[in-house]
Design a protein around this motif. Sequence first.
Motif, PDB file in Angstrom:
ATOM      1  N   GLY A   6      14.819  41.024   9.455  1.00 26.34           N
ATOM      2  CA  GLY A   6      14.469  42.410   9.011  1.00 26.34           C
ATOM      3  C   GLY A   6      12.966  42.724   9.562  1.00 26.34           C
ATOM      4  O   GLY A   6      12.316  43.377   9.083  1.00 26.34           O
ATOM      5  N   LEU A   7      12.930  42.359  10.869  1.00 23.37           N
ATOM      6  CA  LEU A   7      11.826  42.856  11.598  1.00 23.37           C
ATOM      7  C   LEU A   7      12.250  44.164  12.627  1.00 23.37           C
ATOM      8  O   LEU A   7      13.335  44.142  12.936  1.00 23.37           O
ATOM      9  N   PRO A   8      11.443  44.978  12.786  1.00 22.04           N
ATOM     10  CA  PRO A   8      11.926  46.308  13.548  1.00 22.04           C
ATOM     11  C   PRO A   8      12.234  45.668  14.859  1.00 22.04           C
ATOM     12  O   PRO A   8      11.746  44.801  15.480  1.00 22.04           O
ATOM     13  N   VAL A   9      13.666  46.370  15.298  1.00 18.86           N
ATOM     14  CA  VAL A   9      13.908  45.742  16.652  1.00 18.86           C
ATOM     15  C   VAL A   9      13.192  46.513  17.843  1.00 18.86           C
ATOM     16  O   VAL A   9      13.106  47.620  17.828  1.00 18.86           O
ATOM     17  N   ASP A  10      12.476  45.662  18.513  1.00 18.89           N
ATOM     18  CA  ASP A  10      11.542  46.061  19.572  1.00 18.89           C
ATOM     19  C   ASP A  10      11.483  45.266  20.651  1.00 18.89           C
ATOM     20  O   ASP A  10      11.278  43.946  20.535  1.00 18.89           O
ATOM     21  N   ALA A  11      11.996  45.430  21.949  1.00 20.59           N
ATOM     22  CA  ALA A  11      11.957  44.567  22.911  1.00 20.59           C
ATOM     23  C   ALA A  11      10.577  44.373  23.656  1.00 20.59           C
ATOM     24  O   ALA A  11      10.241  43.216  23.985  1.00 20.59           O
ATOM     25  N   ALA A  12       9.704  45.227  23.343  1.00 20.94           N
ATOM     26  CA  ALA A  12       8.306  45.078  24.198  1.00 20.94           C
ATOM     27  C   ALA A  12       7.553  44.088  23.207  1.00 20.94           C
ATOM     28  O   ALA A  12       6.698  43.094  23.815  1.00 20.94           O
ATOM     29  N   VAL A  13       7.577  44.065  21.841  1.00 21.27           N
ATOM     30  CA  VAL A  13       6.723  43.198  21.035  1.00 21.27           C
ATOM     31  C   VAL A  13       6.844  41.755  21.400  1.00 21.27           C
ATOM     32  O   VAL A  13       8.044  41.201  21.386  1.00 21.27           O
ATOM     33  N   PRO A  14       5.818  40.945  21.512  1.00 20.02           N
ATOM     34  CA  PRO A  14       5.909  39.430  21.550  1.00 20.02           C
ATOM     35  C   PRO A  14       6.578  38.999  20.214  1.00 20.02           C
ATOM     36  O   PRO A  14       5.887  39.412  19.279  1.00 20.02           O
ATOM     37  N   LEU A  15       7.655  38.180  20.441  1.00 16.44           N
ATOM     38  CA  LEU A  15       8.174  37.721  19.187  1.00 16.44           C
ATOM     39  C   LEU A  15       8.039  36.136  19.218  1.00 16.44           C
ATOM     40  O   LEU A  15       8.483  35.601  20.160  1.00 16.44           O
ATOM     41  N   LEU A  16       7.237  35.466  18.356  1.00 16.63           N
ATOM     42  CA  LEU A  16       6.848  34.195  18.191  1.00 16.63           C
ATOM     43  C   LEU A  16       7.702  33.262  17.177  1.00 16.63           C
ATOM     44  O   LEU A  16       7.729  34.021  15.979  1.00 16.63           O
ATOM     45  N   GLY A  17       8.625  32.591  17.404  1.00 15.83           N
ATOM     46  CA  GLY A  17       9.579  31.960  16.519  1.00 15.83           C
ATOM     47  C   GLY A  17       8.934  30.434  16.183  1.00 15.83           C
ATOM     48  O   GLY A  17       8.253  30.017  17.006  1.00 15.83           O
ATOM     49  N   GLN A  18       9.460  30.171  14.901  1.00 14.57           N
ATOM     50  CA  GLN A  18       9.485  28.519  14.739  1.00 14.57           C
ATOM     51  C   GLN A  18      10.380  28.151  14.035  1.00 14.57           C
ATOM     52  O   GLN A  18      10.873  28.992  12.833  1.00 14.57           O
ATOM     53  N   VAL A  19      10.843  26.939  13.977  1.00 16.82           N
ATOM     54  CA  VAL A  19      11.943  26.400  13.091  1.00 16.82           C
ATOM     55  C   VAL A  19      11.411  24.837  13.003  1.00 16.82           C
ATOM     56  O   VAL A  19      10.962  24.266  13.813  1.00 16.82           O
ATOM     57  N   GLY A  20      11.359  24.394  11.662  1.00 10.44           N
ATOM     58  CA  GLY A  20      11.091  22.921  11.479  1.00 10.44           C
ATOM     59  C   GLY A  20      10.720  22.839  10.057  1.00 10.44           C
ATOM     60  O   GLY A  20      10.791  23.774   9.187  1.00 10.44           O
ATOM     61  N   LEU A  40      -0.450  27.002  11.179  1.00  6.93           N
ATOM     62  CA  LEU A  40       0.469  28.195  11.066  1.00  6.93           C
ATOM     63  C   LEU A  40      -0.039  28.985  10.046  1.00  6.93           C
ATOM     64  O   LEU A  40      -0.424  30.407  10.257  1.00  6.93           O
ATOM     65  N   VAL A  41      -0.174  28.602   8.698  1.00  7.76           N
ATOM     66  CA  VAL A  41      -0.621  29.855   7.848  1.00  7.76           C
ATOM     67  C   VAL A  41      -2.117  29.939   8.071  1.00  7.76           C
ATOM     68  O   VAL A  41      -2.296  31.095   7.834  1.00  7.76           O
ATOM     69  N   GLU A  42      -2.859  29.109   8.234  1.00  8.02           N
ATOM     70  CA  GLU A  42      -4.310  29.382   8.527  1.00  8.02           C
ATOM     71  C   GLU A  42      -4.330  30.617   9.847  1.00  8.02           C
ATOM     72  O   GLU A  42      -5.056  31.634   9.726  1.00  8.02           O
ATOM     73  N   SER A  43      -3.444  30.377  10.606  1.00 10.16           N
ATOM     74  CA  SER A  43      -3.430  31.391  11.871  1.00 10.16           C
ATOM     75  C   SER A  43      -2.853  32.674  11.771  1.00 10.16           C
ATOM     76  O   SER A  43      -2.908  33.385  12.636  1.00 10.16           O
ATOM     77  N   ALA A  44      -2.127  32.845  10.667  1.00  8.28           N
ATOM     78  CA  ALA A  44      -1.068  33.846  10.553  1.00  8.28           C
ATOM     79  C   ALA A  44      -1.651  35.296  10.661  1.00  8.28           C
ATOM     80  O   ALA A  44      -1.140  35.866  11.474  1.00  8.28           O
ATOM     81  N   ASP A  45      -2.812  35.444  10.349  1.00  8.28           N
ATOM     82  CA  ASP A  45      -3.119  36.888  10.298  1.00  8.28           C
ATOM     83  C   ASP A  45      -3.475  37.329  11.850  1.00  8.28           C
ATOM     84  O   ASP A  45      -3.059  38.286  12.558  1.00  8.28           O
ATOM     85  N   ALA A  46      -3.989  35.966  12.452  1.00 10.47           N
ATOM     86  CA  ALA A  46      -4.202  36.475  14.117  1.00 10.47           C
ATOM     87  C   ALA A  46      -2.942  36.503  14.734  1.00 10.47           C
ATOM     88  O   ALA A  46      -2.847  37.171  15.467  1.00 10.47           O
ATOM     89  N   LEU A  47      -1.848  35.684  14.453  1.00 11.01           N
ATOM     90  CA  LEU A  47      -0.731  35.641  15.033  1.00 11.01           C
ATOM     91  C   LEU A  47       0.030  37.076  14.666  1.00 11.01           C
ATOM     92  O   LEU A  47       0.534  37.566  15.807  1.00 11.01           O
ATOM     93  N   ALA A  48      -0.121  37.638  13.557  1.00 11.37           N
ATOM     94  CA  ALA A  48       0.628  38.876  13.283  1.00 11.37           C
ATOM     95  C   ALA A  48      -0.183  39.944  14.309  1.00 11.37           C
ATOM     96  O   ALA A  48       0.753  40.707  14.505  1.00 11.37           O
ATOM     97  N   ALA A  49      -1.184  39.842  14.489  1.00  7.49           N
ATOM     98  CA  ALA A  49      -1.991  40.734  15.364  1.00  7.49           C
ATOM     99  C   ALA A  49      -1.575  40.916  16.726  1.00  7.49           C
ATOM    100  O   ALA A  49      -1.734  41.706  17.581  1.00  7.49           O
ATOM    101  N   MET A  50      -1.024  39.429  17.243  1.00  4.79           N
ATOM    102  CA  MET A  50      -0.596  39.386  18.479  1.00  4.79           C
ATOM    103  C   MET A  50       1.047  39.861  18.817  1.00  4.79           C
ATOM    104  O   MET A  50       1.271  39.911  19.968  1.00  4.79           O
ATOM    105  N   GLY A  51       1.623  39.612  17.694  1.00  2.00           N
ATOM    106  CA  GLY A  51       3.194  39.881  17.825  1.00  2.00           C
ATOM    107  C   GLY A  51       3.943  39.907  16.567  1.00  2.00           C
ATOM    108  O   GLY A  51       3.178  39.673  15.357  1.00  2.00           O
TER     109      GLY A  51
END
Length: 477
Positions: free
Chosen positions: A290-304, A315-326
């Motif tokens: 459910g994320l906007p389809v966008d080839a340019a934006v960096p997409l950061l993935g995680q499984v575990g 990850l939770v602590e860093s989430a706001d900064a991660l969301a600003a990066m991609g």
Amino acid sequence: MDLSRPLGALFVAPECAPLTKTGGLGDVCGALPPALRALGIDVRVLMPGYAEVLRAIEPRRLAVARLLGQQVRLLEAQLPNGVPLLVVDCPKLYARRGGPYLSAEGADWPDNALRFGLLCKAAALLASDASPLAWRPDVVHCNDWPAAPAAAFMRFDGAAAASLVTIHNLAFQGLFGEEWVERLGFPAHSFGIDGIEFHGRLSFLKAGLSYADAISTVSPTYAQEIQTPGFGCGLDGLLRHRANVLTGILNGIDGAVWDPRTDTNLARTYDAETLEDKAHSKAALQRAMGLPVDAAVPLLGQVGRMTAQKGADLLVESADALAAMGQVAILGTGDRALEQAFAALARRHPGRIAVRVGFDEGLAHVVEAGADIFLMPSRYEPCGLNQMYSQRYGTPPVVHATGGLADTVEDGVSGFAFRDYSAGAFLGAVGRAVRCRADARAWRAVQRAGMRRDFSWSAAARRYADLYRSLAMRARA
Ligand code: ADP
């Protein structure tokens, strides 16, 4: 040693893919035995007769025995990969609704000491002259705490076979009340600091580590780390004492299941020469989450697993900064509080952070292929599989330089590593990855370096086979 017959190994597995799997241990038990058979080792897997195991196999009854007061049937079958399977069948203990270690409600089975004590007794029986089978193993390979006491029982019984205990995660030790010492048939003298006792309780893992002929763990760096107080979970002293028999052997990955050239979960397959086709998986992942389809934006993935071990709190602590990066796409299950924290992050950053709470093998493949960058900030990591999958899929990982992550990811070459365990250091490494991605040539070089690496089981199996041979030689000497 008798060279006229192949070396025999009994591989004691509390879980084994594809029959039953709760994590990386199940993958290892599914993949290492066939790789060892390909090298001429006569490996047979021994596991409990869980309901899902009995459903999946067509067993033949080999023998009946009475062990620890239980009526047990020993069954023989084959795993789907052709490896001979021995099953300890005791429906009262194993054939239940729920997982190998936990009930469907997520609580430890209250009789886990008996359930896995019985598995270990059966292993020791098969290694002894009293075995109901003609086949005898030269080596009994015990995996993690549920199988570790087999090494102790073998020592007390004077078994001719050698024992190897492999630590897949030192944090899980199998601690039980002192009353189990007698009920499981451990000699009273063994319940002490030099034996099976851990601070007044019976430790299954320590029982194995104290009495095994050899100990291994799943990466060279983790083998060093667990000898220090910071990583030793209270057993670092014992592990330092046994350092002369302790080695680290990296796990492999199942190259048939995890291959971007043939993966049927992907919108389009690709290889190192057709990396532009990865874009189809990226769009599919964005749509699925459910994320906007966008080839340019960096997409950061995680499984575990969503646990502190896997760095879910970082990850939770860093989430706001991660969301600003991609964009961030996360798939996992685990601690309820962390699951809720991730769900809250997705609500706070709609269109930027997407979270799927659940276990979804197919989606895990799509994340590995569709993300641009894979995040694996584990606090500690015995080996880890996802960072190897992601390199194979041309998705460079950002990892904490610990354990198997340090051994499999080359910083700045096939991925990005950070040393200090802090949100600042983690975000610094993610920033380096994002900047590198902006330079298409440099990025391709990092992707291809990861895709070229050999993470096959055959490399790992050769090292285990060498270890088995040296153990069997010593046992026969
Ligand atoms: P662990 O410490 O959990 O064993 P590993 O990285 O060694 O970690 O292995 C985890 C395995 O479980 C991998 O095959 C990974 O893809 C899979 N996995 C973990 N969580 C999920 C999930 N939520 N959905 C699908 N697969 C998962």
